[in-house]
Design a protein around this motif. Structure first.
Motif, PDB file in Angstrom:
ATOM      1  N   SER A  89      -9.792  37.341  14.818  1.00 60.43           N
ATOM      2  CA  SER A  89     -10.344  37.579  13.795  1.00 60.43           C
ATOM      3  C   SER A  89     -11.708  38.156  14.014  1.00 60.43           C
ATOM      4  CB  SER A  89     -10.395  36.281  12.782  1.00 60.43           C
ATOM      5  OG  SER A  89     -11.293  35.282  13.450  1.00 60.43           O
ATOM      6  N   LEU A  90     -12.548  37.829  15.014  1.00 57.64           N
ATOM      7  CA  LEU A  90     -13.876  38.201  15.292  1.00 57.64           C
ATOM      8  C   LEU A  90     -13.652  39.768  15.640  1.00 57.64           C
ATOM      9  CD1 LEU A  90     -15.653  35.304  17.238  1.00 57.64           C
ATOM     10  CD2 LEU A  90     -16.460  36.499  14.961  1.00 57.64           C
ATOM     11  N   ILE A  91     -12.716  39.879  16.535  1.00 57.34           N
ATOM     12  CA  ILE A  91     -12.376  41.530  16.885  1.00 57.34           C
ATOM     13  C   ILE A  91     -12.353  42.368  15.548  1.00 57.34           C
ATOM     14  CG2 ILE A  91     -10.997  42.924  18.367  1.00 57.34           C
ATOM     15  CD1 ILE A  91     -10.662  40.640  20.262  1.00 57.34           C
ATOM     16  N   LYS A  92     -11.459  41.708  14.885  1.00 54.91           N
ATOM     17  CA  LYS A  92     -10.924  42.614  13.480  1.00 54.91           C
ATOM     18  C   LYS A  92     -12.587  42.854  12.878  1.00 54.91           C
ATOM     19  CE  LYS A  92      -7.910  43.154   9.777  1.00 54.91           C
ATOM     20  NZ  LYS A  92      -8.979  43.793   9.129  1.00 54.91           N
ATOM     21  N   LEU A  97     -16.682  46.548  10.963  1.00 52.85           N
ATOM     22  CA  LEU A  97     -18.091  46.956  10.882  1.00 52.85           C
ATOM     23  C   LEU A  97     -18.338  48.277  11.752  1.00 52.85           C
ATOM     24  CD1 LEU A  97     -21.132  46.143  10.219  1.00 52.85           C
ATOM     25  CD2 LEU A  97     -21.015  44.967  12.369  1.00 52.85           C
ATOM     26  N   VAL A  98     -17.813  48.324  12.799  1.00 48.12           N
ATOM     27  CA  VAL A  98     -17.990  49.710  13.575  1.00 48.12           C
ATOM     28  C   VAL A  98     -17.314  50.914  12.740  1.00 48.12           C
ATOM     29  CG1 VAL A  98     -17.439  51.130  15.617  1.00 48.12           C
ATOM     30  CG2 VAL A  98     -18.173  48.493  15.688  1.00 48.12           C
ATOM     31  N   GLU A 105     -24.936  55.777  12.700  1.00 46.56           N
ATOM     32  CA  GLU A 105     -25.805  54.554  13.002  1.00 46.56           C
ATOM     33  C   GLU A 105     -25.478  53.894  14.401  1.00 46.56           C
ATOM     34  OE1 GLU A 105     -27.058  50.243  10.708  1.00 46.56           O
ATOM     35  OE2 GLU A 105     -25.893  51.796   9.741  1.00 46.56           O
ATOM     36  N   TYR A 106     -26.651  53.537  14.992  1.00 52.76           N
ATOM     37  CA  TYR A 106     -26.361  52.886  16.253  1.00 52.76           C
ATOM     38  C   TYR A 106     -26.568  51.452  15.866  1.00 52.76           C
ATOM     39  CZ  TYR A 106     -27.166  51.303  20.773  1.00 52.76           C
ATOM     40  OH  TYR A 106     -27.025  50.690  22.105  1.00 52.76           O
ATOM     41  N   LEU A 107     -25.652  50.576  16.249  1.00 52.68           N
ATOM     42  CA  LEU A 107     -25.648  49.104  16.344  1.00 52.68           C
ATOM     43  C   LEU A 107     -25.942  48.366  17.690  1.00 52.68           C
ATOM     44  CD1 LEU A 107     -22.559  48.594  13.731  1.00 52.68           C
ATOM     45  CD2 LEU A 107     -25.043  48.484  13.214  1.00 52.68           C
ATOM     46  N   ASP A 108     -27.218  47.718  17.714  1.00 55.11           N
ATOM     47  CA  ASP A 108     -27.219  47.088  19.015  1.00 55.11           C
ATOM     48  C   ASP A 108     -26.583  45.558  18.899  1.00 55.11           C
ATOM     49  OD1 ASP A 108     -28.958  45.499  17.594  1.00 55.11           O
ATOM     50  OD2 ASP A 108     -30.811  46.301  18.276  1.00 55.11           O
ATOM     51  N   ASP A 109     -26.442  44.791  19.921  1.00 53.11           N
ATOM     52  CA  ASP A 109     -25.930  43.643  20.009  1.00 53.11           C
ATOM     53  C   ASP A 109     -26.515  42.491  18.914  1.00 53.11           C
ATOM     54  OD1 ASP A 109     -24.310  44.624  21.854  1.00 53.11           O
ATOM     55  OD2 ASP A 109     -25.059  43.395  23.348  1.00 53.11           O
ATOM     56  N   LYS A 110     -28.010  42.835  18.813  1.00 52.68           N
ATOM     57  CA  LYS A 110     -28.402  41.760  18.078  1.00 52.68           C
ATOM     58  C   LYS A 110     -28.039  42.030  16.308  1.00 52.68           C
ATOM     59  CE  LYS A 110     -33.334  40.166  16.674  1.00 52.68           C
ATOM     60  NZ  LYS A 110     -34.697  40.193  16.782  1.00 52.68           N
ATOM     61  N   ILE A 112     -25.488  43.643  15.491  1.00 51.87           N
ATOM     62  CA  ILE A 112     -24.075  43.281  15.258  1.00 51.87           C
ATOM     63  C   ILE A 112     -24.027  41.865  15.004  1.00 51.87           C
ATOM     64  CG2 ILE A 112     -21.670  43.214  16.286  1.00 51.87           C
ATOM     65  CD1 ILE A 112     -22.534  45.753  17.724  1.00 51.87           C
ATOM     66  N   ALA A 113     -24.523  40.860  15.804  1.00 49.99           N
ATOM     67  CA  ALA A 113     -24.461  39.643  15.691  1.00 49.99           C
ATOM     68  C   ALA A 113     -25.025  38.856  14.245  1.00 49.99           C
ATOM     69  CB  ALA A 113     -25.201  38.904  16.939  1.00 49.99           C
ATOM     70  N   GLU A 114     -26.087  39.529  13.822  1.00 50.60           N
ATOM     71  CA  GLU A 114     -26.519  39.319  12.406  1.00 50.60           C
ATOM     72  C   GLU A 114     -25.457  39.639  11.555  1.00 50.60           C
ATOM     73  OE1 GLU A 114     -30.571  41.293  12.113  1.00 50.60           O
ATOM     74  OE2 GLU A 114     -31.263  39.797  13.595  1.00 50.60           O
ATOM     75  N   ARG A 115     -24.833  40.631  11.535  1.00 50.44           N
ATOM     76  CA  ARG A 115     -23.948  41.216  10.360  1.00 50.44           C
ATOM     77  C   ARG A 115     -22.852  40.421  10.578  1.00 50.44           C
ATOM     78  NH1 ARG A 115     -24.634  47.617   9.221  1.00 50.44           N
ATOM     79  NH2 ARG A 115     -26.812  47.756   9.513  1.00 50.44           N
TER      80      ARG A 115
END
Length: 229
Positions: A89-92, A97-98, A105-110, A112-115
């Motif tokens: 479910s997390l992968i999906k 999101l991506v 838009e560039y998504l850094d790990d921080k 992504i974790a927040e969203r």
């Protein structure tokens, strides 16, 4: 007729090409995969190809060797220990999101974790899993099935149903690729057809290596969703 050449010299001659292929693979994999291990496996593949090469079968030695070199590296990657199985479910959620964000838009790990409301180390696990499947079992990744264990590129089954399934997949994937933007198609071409690394592609497009890596992953996620439609 035996293809005769000194094996030590052969390794020296092909070492730059082996390193190139290893760097190309390494740029798509987690940091715990060692470059030296990939190079070593490439050398093993080179020597195996030399000992098995039959010029009477038509293919040039270079073509035969290059295929075996990369094949040996991929065989190694399939065998090493990976992280524990992650939550589907997390992968999906990550893929959704991506896909929604797109290539601009560039998504850094921080971020992504927040969203996704998860820890940053969970983002690493998700990326690791997706990277593994995208590189080693691309067909399985597209169809999102853990049960798929044959490779479209490597399986030589004579089963008419499997053959038909492969052809349908290839045709649909080709149609989906043609619907991508010109930049997305260019990145795929430079990476898969020209075997450039993400760093080299970034230099051409004036983008960072990490940005190209993210865009590449986004493209495959986009193709996966298009194939599933």
């Amino acid at each position: 007729m035996k293809y005769n050449i000194d094996e030590e010299q052969l390794v020296l001659d092909y070492l730059p090409k082996i390193k190139y292929i290893a760097l190309n693979l390494k740029s798509t994999l987690p940091k715990n995969v060692e470059l030296d291990d990939l190079i070593q496996e490439g050398i093993i593949g080179l020597l195996q190809s030399y000992r098995k090469y039959d010029p009477g079968k038509g293919a040039s030695f270079n073509t035969f060797a290059m295929k075996r070199i990369k094949g040996s590296m991929l065989d190694y990657l399939r065998k090493i220990d990976w992280l524990p199985k992650e939550t589907r479910s997390l992968i999906k959620k990550y893929e959704d999101l991506v896909y929604e964000v797109g290539e601009e838009e560039y998504l850094d790990d921080k971020l992504i974790a927040e969203r996704l409301n998860i820890e940053e180390n969970d983002v690493d696990k998700i990326k690791f899993s997706i990277s593994k499947r995208q590189i080693l079992q691309l067909d399985s990744y597209f169809f999102d099935s853990e049960e798929v264990n044959w490779s479209i590129e490597e399986d030589d089954s004579n089963d008419p149903e499997v053959i038909a399934y492969k052809e349908i997949f290839k045709d649909k994937l080709k149609d989906c690729i043609e619907k991508l933007s010109q930049r997305e198609q260019l990145i795929l071409s430079l990476y898969y057809d020209n075997n450039l690394t993400f760093r080299e592609i970034g230099e051409i497009l004036d983008l960072s290596e990490s940005r190209i890596s993210q865009v590449h992953s986004q493209i495959l996620i986009k193709l996966k969703k298009m194939v599933d439609e």
